[in-house]
Design a protein around this motif. Structure first.
Motif, PDB file in Angstrom:
ATOM      1  N   MET A  92      58.108 -92.541 -11.358  1.00  0.00           N
ATOM      2  CA  MET A  92      57.915 -91.543 -10.319  1.00  0.00           C
ATOM      3  C   MET A  92      56.459 -91.577  -9.864  1.00  0.00           C
ATOM      4  O   MET A  92      55.556 -91.530 -10.691  1.00  0.00           O
ATOM      5  CB  MET A  92      58.273 -90.165 -10.874  1.00  0.00           C
ATOM      6  N   GLN A  93      56.233 -91.681  -8.583  1.00  0.00           N
ATOM      7  CA  GLN A  93      54.879 -91.640  -8.028  1.00  0.00           C
ATOM      8  C   GLN A  93      54.478 -90.194  -7.765  1.00  0.00           C
ATOM      9  O   GLN A  93      55.266 -89.411  -7.240  1.00  0.00           O
ATOM     10  CB  GLN A  93      54.800 -92.394  -6.695  1.00  0.00           C
ATOM     11  N   THR A 143      57.764 -88.781  -5.795  1.00  0.00           N
ATOM     12  CA  THR A 143      58.797 -89.603  -5.174  1.00  0.00           C
ATOM     13  C   THR A 143      58.891 -90.937  -5.905  1.00  0.00           C
ATOM     14  O   THR A 143      57.930 -91.369  -6.549  1.00  0.00           O
ATOM     15  CB  THR A 143      58.497 -89.821  -3.678  1.00  0.00           C
ATOM     16  N   GLU A 144      60.013 -91.560  -5.799  1.00  0.00           N
ATOM     17  CA  GLU A 144      60.175 -92.889  -6.391  1.00  0.00           C
ATOM     18  C   GLU A 144      59.384 -93.943  -5.622  1.00  0.00           C
ATOM     19  O   GLU A 144      58.875 -94.893  -6.204  1.00  0.00           O
ATOM     20  CB  GLU A 144      61.655 -93.282  -6.429  1.00  0.00           C
ATOM     21  N   ALA A 178      65.280 -87.683   1.768  1.00  0.00           N
ATOM     22  CA  ALA A 178      64.384 -88.835   1.876  1.00  0.00           C
ATOM     23  C   ALA A 178      63.635 -89.121   0.576  1.00  0.00           C
ATOM     24  O   ALA A 178      62.884 -90.088   0.495  1.00  0.00           O
ATOM     25  CB  ALA A 178      63.381 -88.604   3.007  1.00  0.00           C
ATOM     26  N   GLY A 179      63.838 -88.267  -0.437  1.00  0.00           N
ATOM     27  CA  GLY A 179      63.212 -88.542  -1.731  1.00  0.00           C
ATOM     28  C   GLY A 179      61.904 -87.819  -1.979  1.00  0.00           C
ATOM     29  O   GLY A 179      61.143 -88.196  -2.866  1.00  0.00           O
TER      30      GLY A 179
END
Length: 106
Positions: free
Chosen positions: A1-2, A57-58, A36-37
């Motif tokens: 995960m960012q 977000t991924e 959209a994540g």
């Protein structure tokens, strides 16, 4: 995960209205962000207009692209652009540049 953090600057005369707009974000915009994540997305606003955004977000580039492809995001960005300083003619969603993470306490 960012983990992504970014800064923008809200115009001094628009801070109260900016707060009001974000107290009632369009339901479709909220749905689009989630789809959209964009997760754990928060905005923090200092009294001088400094805006700090944080999200997880991924894939940030993919999450940005997914939002850019939506009509609701185009409408939101068009309305929100006038609230910010120093966008150099760009939209707020394209002007956010992630800060480099230098420490994280897990």
């Amino acid at each position: 995960m960012q983990r992504v953090c970014f800064l923008l600057k809200v115009r001094q005369g628009r801070i109260d209205e900016y707060r009001e707009r974000h107290a009632a974000v369009w339901p479709g915009m909220l749905e689009a962000l989630s789809a959209a994540g964009w997760h754990n997305y928060s905005l923090f606003l200092r009294e001088d207009g400094l805006l700090v955004g944080y999200l997880e977000t991924e894939d940030f580039a993919g999450a940005q692209a997914a939002m850019a492809a939506t009509d609701i995001n185009a409408r939101w960005q068009a309305e929100m652009g006038e609230f910010f300083e120093a966008l150099d003619g760009d939209r707020p969603d394209r002007a956010m540049k992630p800060l480099a993470e230098v420490f994280h306490l897990a």
